[in-house]
Design a protein around this motif. Structure first.
Motif, PDB file in Angstrom:
ATOM      1  N   VAL A  81      -2.681   6.114   3.500  1.00  0.00           N
ATOM      2  CA  VAL A  81      -1.334   6.170   2.836  1.00  0.00           C
ATOM      3  C   VAL A  81      -1.360   7.168   1.863  1.00  0.00           C
ATOM      4  O   VAL A  81      -0.198   7.728   1.475  1.00  0.00           O
ATOM      5  CB  VAL A  81      -1.312   4.680   2.279  1.00  0.00           C
ATOM      6  CG1 VAL A  81      -0.099   4.537   1.396  1.00  0.00           C
ATOM      7  CG2 VAL A  81      -1.301   3.648   3.251  1.00  0.00           C
ATOM      8  N   VAL A 103      -7.730  -5.700   2.962  1.00  0.00           N
ATOM      9  CA  VAL A 103      -6.694  -4.798   3.267  1.00  0.00           C
ATOM     10  C   VAL A 103      -7.005  -3.834   4.322  1.00  0.00           C
ATOM     11  O   VAL A 103      -6.059  -3.681   5.286  1.00  0.00           O
ATOM     12  CB  VAL A 103      -6.782  -3.576   2.030  1.00  0.00           C
ATOM     13  CG1 VAL A 103      -5.583  -2.484   2.182  1.00  0.00           C
ATOM     14  CG2 VAL A 103      -6.537  -4.449   0.785  1.00  0.00           C
ATOM     15  N   SER A 133     -12.350  -4.672  -0.571  1.00  0.00           N
ATOM     16  CA  SER A 133     -11.277  -4.248   0.065  1.00  0.00           C
ATOM     17  C   SER A 133     -11.101  -4.278   1.389  1.00  0.00           C
ATOM     18  O   SER A 133     -10.253  -3.942   2.166  1.00  0.00           O
ATOM     19  CB  SER A 133     -11.204  -2.723  -0.158  1.00  0.00           C
ATOM     20  OG  SER A 133     -11.904  -1.915   0.311  1.00  0.00           O
ATOM     21  N   SER A 155       0.864  -1.115  -0.011  1.00  0.00           N
ATOM     22  CA  SER A 155       0.078   0.096  -0.131  1.00  0.00           C
ATOM     23  C   SER A 155       1.008   1.274   0.097  1.00  0.00           C
ATOM     24  O   SER A 155       0.521   2.018  -0.739  1.00  0.00           O
ATOM     25  CB  SER A 155      -0.818   0.099   1.208  1.00  0.00           C
ATOM     26  OG  SER A 155      -1.738  -1.059   1.105  1.00  0.00           O
ATOM     27  N   THR A 191      -1.187   2.361  -4.331  1.00  0.00           N
ATOM     28  CA  THR A 191      -2.461   1.974  -4.713  1.00  0.00           C
ATOM     29  C   THR A 191      -3.643   2.133  -3.758  1.00  0.00           C
ATOM     30  O   THR A 191      -3.318   2.005  -2.702  1.00  0.00           O
ATOM     31  CB  THR A 191      -2.452   0.522  -5.280  1.00  0.00           C
ATOM     32  OG1 THR A 191      -1.904  -0.298  -4.286  1.00  0.00           O
ATOM     33  CG2 THR A 191      -1.918   0.422  -6.497  1.00  0.00           C
ATOM     34  N   ARG A 192      -4.884   2.403  -4.112  1.00  0.00           N
ATOM     35  CA  ARG A 192      -5.989   2.426  -3.382  1.00  0.00           C
ATOM     36  C   ARG A 192      -6.367   1.093  -2.856  1.00  0.00           C
ATOM     37  O   ARG A 192      -5.641   0.134  -3.487  1.00  0.00           O
ATOM     38  CB  ARG A 192      -7.258   2.878  -4.073  1.00  0.00           C
ATOM     39  CG  ARG A 192      -6.811   4.544  -4.436  1.00  0.00           C
ATOM     40  CD  ARG A 192      -8.127   5.042  -5.321  1.00  0.00           C
ATOM     41  NE  ARG A 192      -7.808   6.452  -5.993  1.00  0.00           N
ATOM     42  CZ  ARG A 192      -8.081   7.303  -5.333  1.00  0.00           C
ATOM     43  NH1 ARG A 192      -8.581   7.419  -4.004  1.00  0.00           N
ATOM     44  NH2 ARG A 192      -7.824   8.578  -5.809  1.00  0.00           N
ATOM     45  N   ALA A 193      -7.092   0.953  -1.614  1.00  0.00           N
ATOM     46  CA  ALA A 193      -7.498  -0.290  -1.095  1.00  0.00           C
ATOM     47  C   ALA A 193      -7.962  -1.482  -2.260  1.00  0.00           C
ATOM     48  O   ALA A 193      -7.675  -2.512  -2.288  1.00  0.00           O
ATOM     49  CB  ALA A 193      -8.361   0.019   0.059  1.00  0.00           C
ATOM     50  N   THR A 233      -5.465  -2.354  -4.518  1.00  0.00           N
ATOM     51  CA  THR A 233      -4.513  -3.570  -4.029  1.00  0.00           C
ATOM     52  C   THR A 233      -5.245  -4.886  -3.846  1.00  0.00           C
ATOM     53  O   THR A 233      -4.432  -5.889  -3.987  1.00  0.00           O
ATOM     54  CB  THR A 233      -4.255  -3.204  -2.683  1.00  0.00           C
ATOM     55  OG1 THR A 233      -3.535  -1.399  -2.517  1.00  0.00           O
ATOM     56  CG2 THR A 233      -3.238  -3.786  -1.916  1.00  0.00           C
ATOM     57  N   PRO A 250      -6.343   2.418   5.226  1.00  0.00           N
ATOM     58  CA  PRO A 250      -5.412   2.170   3.964  1.00  0.00           C
ATOM     59  C   PRO A 250      -5.459   3.537   3.378  1.00  0.00           C
ATOM     60  O   PRO A 250      -4.348   3.812   2.592  1.00  0.00           O
ATOM     61  CB  PRO A 250      -6.264   1.236   3.225  1.00  0.00           C
ATOM     62  CG  PRO A 250      -6.819   0.349   4.231  1.00  0.00           C
ATOM     63  CD  PRO A 250      -7.317   1.159   5.384  1.00  0.00           C
ATOM     64  N   HIS A 251      -6.576   4.255   3.275  1.00  0.00           N
ATOM     65  CA  HIS A 251      -6.682   5.468   2.388  1.00  0.00           C
ATOM     66  C   HIS A 251      -5.760   6.764   2.975  1.00  0.00           C
ATOM     67  O   HIS A 251      -5.327   7.695   2.448  1.00  0.00           O
ATOM     68  CB  HIS A 251      -7.868   6.430   2.274  1.00  0.00           C
ATOM     69  CG  HIS A 251      -8.068   7.132   1.373  1.00  0.00           C
ATOM     70  ND1 HIS A 251      -7.993   6.724  -0.071  1.00  0.00           N
ATOM     71  CD2 HIS A 251      -8.291   8.380   1.331  1.00  0.00           C
ATOM     72  CE1 HIS A 251      -8.176   7.957  -0.867  1.00  0.00           C
ATOM     73  NE2 HIS A 251      -8.150   8.974   0.067  1.00  0.00           N
TER      74      HIS A 251
END
Length: 530
Positions: free
Chosen positions: A435, A414, A411, A311, A316-318, A321, A432-433
């Protein structure tokens, strides 16, 4: 036939036809017919038959609750067809078991197979008396019965009866918005449903400008109640687009075409709304701690650690990924091919991105993980992050002609990996976002010149630097204060130092060299000031 279905797959704001229900729950149309014969109501009798998502959801949830309820006195669970049934009285017979119980035998009315259950002596006497007096067995313990599963429109409890004509036009709008991704489509439907509830399900063909004016004031009031400017503005925008589309449909063309204009929110309407919140994202030290704290004893644990590392390194977005396959990652060139025909990218946009230069150890974690998958027998078409069931059954990977290992459908995996990483590292629960915000801030720190800044932004999937700066890692008051403190102390980097810092992060410096040590020193100091 009673089978457990995940009722959360039915979205409450949507309208479903029979085909959509079959696709969503992997059932035959005859199953939907049987549901309708029980308690599931269609919006009306017209074809195609349509069902409100909220009622479908409630119906399936009720079925799950029924399976958790204790069997009633005259009720059996059939292990052949999985149904909870009330056998015909003439099919009953009893067999004495122990001194305190009997075995009751009967025939399942659904599949005509034998059913049985153990009952106490007292229950045996009660059932025998009921059968002799022709009392319906359902009445024996009706106080212990289930909450009725019927989906009704209760006029006495403040529930507004919906209008079938509204449901049908919303169904048509769903088809129109299929060009958007699911989340965008759901946002449109949520805005429409909120408007419909506010108007107490007034037919859309009777909309007036006064309705739009009242709802605009309602949205402004929600802003006073703490709702953010962004969410209010998006709701109004989605609703305006729906009404513009509505005025072009058969039977709605006589609507006043200025109605959408009455939903236009002014700055005064949004004056009391909450501003956009600053997004929390980890520091470089927290990122290193998150990844280093995760266990890696099993292949599943190595996968979860690789998810978090990927990530940050891939950016990459969740959803993207979770949908990557082995063939999409080139460990030699350090590139990721986000092919929108297979990878769930935002707006279905394909792009070839480079690995972000964050930490050599993160890169090595990914390289080692991918090599381990190859050694186990995973191939190009297989998921980069396989589900647990496939990791446990690696022996099947050697079967010739086997189908590819599927990627996750959502997602959620993730998010779970990030949750675990934050718990192991004892840091705040980053999503995750976050990131994306972290990478934007890191790029702002090291890519000060126009060329690197543009390359960094495009590697995040943004067409322009403006998008990156507008929506991600907005400068906080603390960050602004630190910059001013640096300027007061004269902490300003020369162009050579900026170039050296960039080369360090791009891994262009020889480890152990004087330039590498100086680059590491600059990087460490910069991260400490965060």
């Amino acid at each position: 036939m009673v089978r457990a279905y995940n009722y959360t797959r039915a979205k409450k704001n949507r309208v479903y036809d029979v085909e959509a229900i079959c696709e969503t729950f992997s059932v035959h149309k005859n199953t939907v017919t049987n549901w309708r014969k029980s308690v599931l109501s269609s919006i009306d009798e017209r074809q195609p038959l349509l069902f409100k998502g909220s009622e479908l959801r409630l119906f399936l949830k009720q079925r799950q609750l029924e399976q958790k309820q204790k069997l009633r006195l005259g009720q059996f669970k059939c292990f052949s067809c999985k149904a909870r049934t009330w056998p015909e009285p003439r099919s009953w017979n009893f067999e004495e078991g122990t001194s305190t119980c009997f075995w009751a035998h009967a025939t399942c009315p659904e599949c005509e197979k034998g059913v049985q259950k153990a009952i106490s002596g007292a229950q045996y006497q009660q059932i025998c008396k009921a059968l002799e007096s022709n009392i319906t067995l359902q009445l024996l313990d009706e106080d212990n019965g289930l909450v009725p599963g019927d989906v009704v429109k209760d006029q006495g409890n403040g529930v507004v009866e919906y209008k079938p004509e509204n449901e049908r036009i919303i169904f048509e709008f769903q088809k129109y918005t299929e060009r958007y991704n699911k989340k965008t489509q759901d946002a449109y439907l949520a805005a429409i449903r909120a408007f419909e509830v506010f108007l107490q399900c007034k037919p859309f063909d009777k909309l007036k400008t006064d309705d739009a004016t009242r709802y605009r004031r309602h949205l402004a009031y929600e802003g006073m109640d703490g709702r953010s400017k962004s969410s209010i503005a998006h709701a109004a925008s989605h609703l305006r687009k729906f009404i513009v589309w509505l005025t072009k449909q058969e039977g709605y063309r006589r609507l006043n075409r200025s109605i959408p204009d009455y939903l236009e929110l002014s700055r005064a309407d949004l004056a009391g709304a909450a501003g956009t919140k600053n997004r929390d994202y980890p520091s470089i030290a927290e990122v290193e701690l998150m990844i280093s704290s995760m266990p890696a004893n099993t292949l599943a644990q190595q996968r979860d650690r690789a998810i978090v590392a990927a990530s940050f390194v891939f950016g990459t977005r969740a959803d993207a990924t979770a949908s990557l396959r082995l063939k999409h990652v080139d460990i030699d060139k350090k590139e990721v091919n986000q092919d929108a025909t297979e990878v769930r990218t935002k707006n279905s946009k394909s792009m070839l991105t480079c690995w972000f230069p964050i930490n050599d150890e993160f890169d090595q974690i990914l390289i080692d993980y991918i090599k381990r998958l190859r050694e186990q027998g995973f191939e190009d078409e297989d998921a980069l992050f396989p589900p647990n069931a496939d990791l446990r059954n690696v022996a099947s990977l050697k079967i010739e002609g086997r189908p590819p290992i599927s990627t996750w459908k959502s997602s959620g995996s993730v998010a779970m990996a990030f949750k675990s990483a934050c718990q192991f590292a004892n840091v705040p629960a980053y999503t995750p976002h976050s990131v994306r915000h972290f990478l934007t801030e890191l790029g702002r720190e090291i890519a000060s010149q126009e060329g690197p800044r543009k390359a960094w932004s495009q590697n995040l999937g943004h067409e322009t630097v403006v998008i990156t700066e507008k929506y991600y890692a907005k400068m906080t008051a603390d960050h602004r204060q630190r910059i001013f403190e640096d300027m007061r102390r004269g902490v300003v980097y020369s162009e050579d130092e900026k170039d050296l810092l960039l080369r360090f992060l791009l891994q262009e410096l020889e480890p152990g060299s004087p330039e590498y040590k100086r680059g590491l020193e600059l990087f460490t100091k910069r991260m400490e000031r965060r």
